[in-house]
Design an enzyme around this catalytic site. Structure first.
Site, PDB file in Angstrom:
ATOM      1  N   TYR A  38       0.865  -1.306   0.216  1.00 60.21           N
ATOM      2  CA  TYR A  38      -0.045   0.059  -0.019  1.00 60.21           C
ATOM      3  C   TYR A  38       0.969   1.162   0.123  1.00 60.21           C
ATOM      4  CZ  TYR A  38      -3.119   3.657   1.681  1.00 60.21           C
ATOM      5  OH  TYR A  38      -3.984   4.625   1.968  1.00 60.21           O
ATOM      6  N   GLU A  60     -11.847   6.598   5.799  1.00 55.34           N
ATOM      7  CA  GLU A  60     -11.091   7.263   6.665  1.00 55.34           C
ATOM      8  C   GLU A  60     -11.628   7.496   8.055  1.00 55.34           C
ATOM      9  OE1 GLU A  60      -8.037   8.022   7.037  1.00 55.34           O
ATOM     10  OE2 GLU A  60      -6.993   8.049   5.107  1.00 55.34           O
ATOM     11  N   TRP A  68      -5.417   1.651  10.498  1.00 55.21           N
ATOM     12  CA  TRP A  68      -5.461   1.639   9.019  1.00 55.21           C
ATOM     13  C   TRP A  68      -5.282   0.225   8.520  1.00 55.21           C
ATOM     14  CZ3 TRP A  68      -7.973   4.068   5.740  1.00 55.21           C
ATOM     15  CH2 TRP A  68      -7.903   3.577   4.090  1.00 55.21           C
TER      16      TRP A  68
END
Length: 220
Positions: A38, A60, A68
């Site tokens: 990522y 988010e 995350w």
């Protein structure tokens, strides 16, 4: 994405780790293959388009209070459950859909966040008359971007993220606090908070500062 809770080596005193491939990455992206992939291919690269930015805002929001990595692992399930984050489709979700999502073990089952995702789809559609979500969000791009050398030098909010948060709330968006919006701005390339020694610093092409140019010359 600078998220201290995602640091893969919390005992380390180094902010940048050089991997077996010889590339320097922050600790949070140095070990887990998913996070490394990522970081190397997505985080900090410019994101354009209404649907793409609506998805990022949604994810988010779901990340708030979580790591995350958790959201990234569940991203395929999120996309399936939220119709690939197509605003027009999500805006039509009913209470039946909310209950469906609350029973979906593949996503984060938080009613407030689910409701916010539907609310934000409607708010995204409403923005089309004023240029759309992309134009709105990117209008908060600052004149300069940080050039952090350590995690401590990376802010968690900025005047622009505060302003973006207020403006989105005024437009009917939810779960768009200043910290969440700063993380969004980092993730979609509006600012560049890659550490100066990271191999990804300046990779977006949006920001090229003197420290970045110096680092590139040294690496060559």
């Amino acid at each position: 994405m600078k998220r201290k809770e995602d640091s893969m080596d919390p005992a380390s005193t180094r902010d940048v780790v050089v991997g077996e491939d010889g590339l320097a990455r922050p600790r949070w992206a140095a070990v887990d293959p998913m996070m490394r992939g990522y970081y190397d291919s997505e985080w900090g690269m410019p994101v354009r388009g209404e649907q793409e930015l609506y998805e990022r805002i949604s994810l988010e929001a779901f990340q708030a209070g979580l790591s995350w990595a958790t959201i990234l692992r569940k991203r395929p399930a999120f996309r399936k459950s939220f119709a690939d984050f197509h605003p027009d489709t999500v805006a039509q979700f009913t209470e039946h859909d909310v209950e469906r999502l609350m029973n979906d073990v593949g996503i984060v089952r938080n009613r407030r966040k689910i409701d916010a995702t539907i609310t934000n789809a409607k708010a995204t559609i409403a923005l089309r008359g004023d240029g759309g979500l992309e134009k709105f969000i990117w209008s908060f791009q600052p004149e300069t971007s940080p050039a952090p050398r350590t995690f401590e030098e990376v802010p968690t909010t900025s005047p622009e993220s505060v302003a973006l948060s207020k403006a989105l709330r005024k437009r009917g968006f939810a779960f768009v606090g200043p910290t969440t919006m700063f993380a969004l701005m980092e993730a979609v390339g509006i600012i560049d908070t890659h550490l100066v020694d990271s191999h990804r610093r300046g990779s977006s092409g949006v920001w090229v500062t003197m420290p970045d140019l110096y680092t590139r010359l040294v690496k060559k």
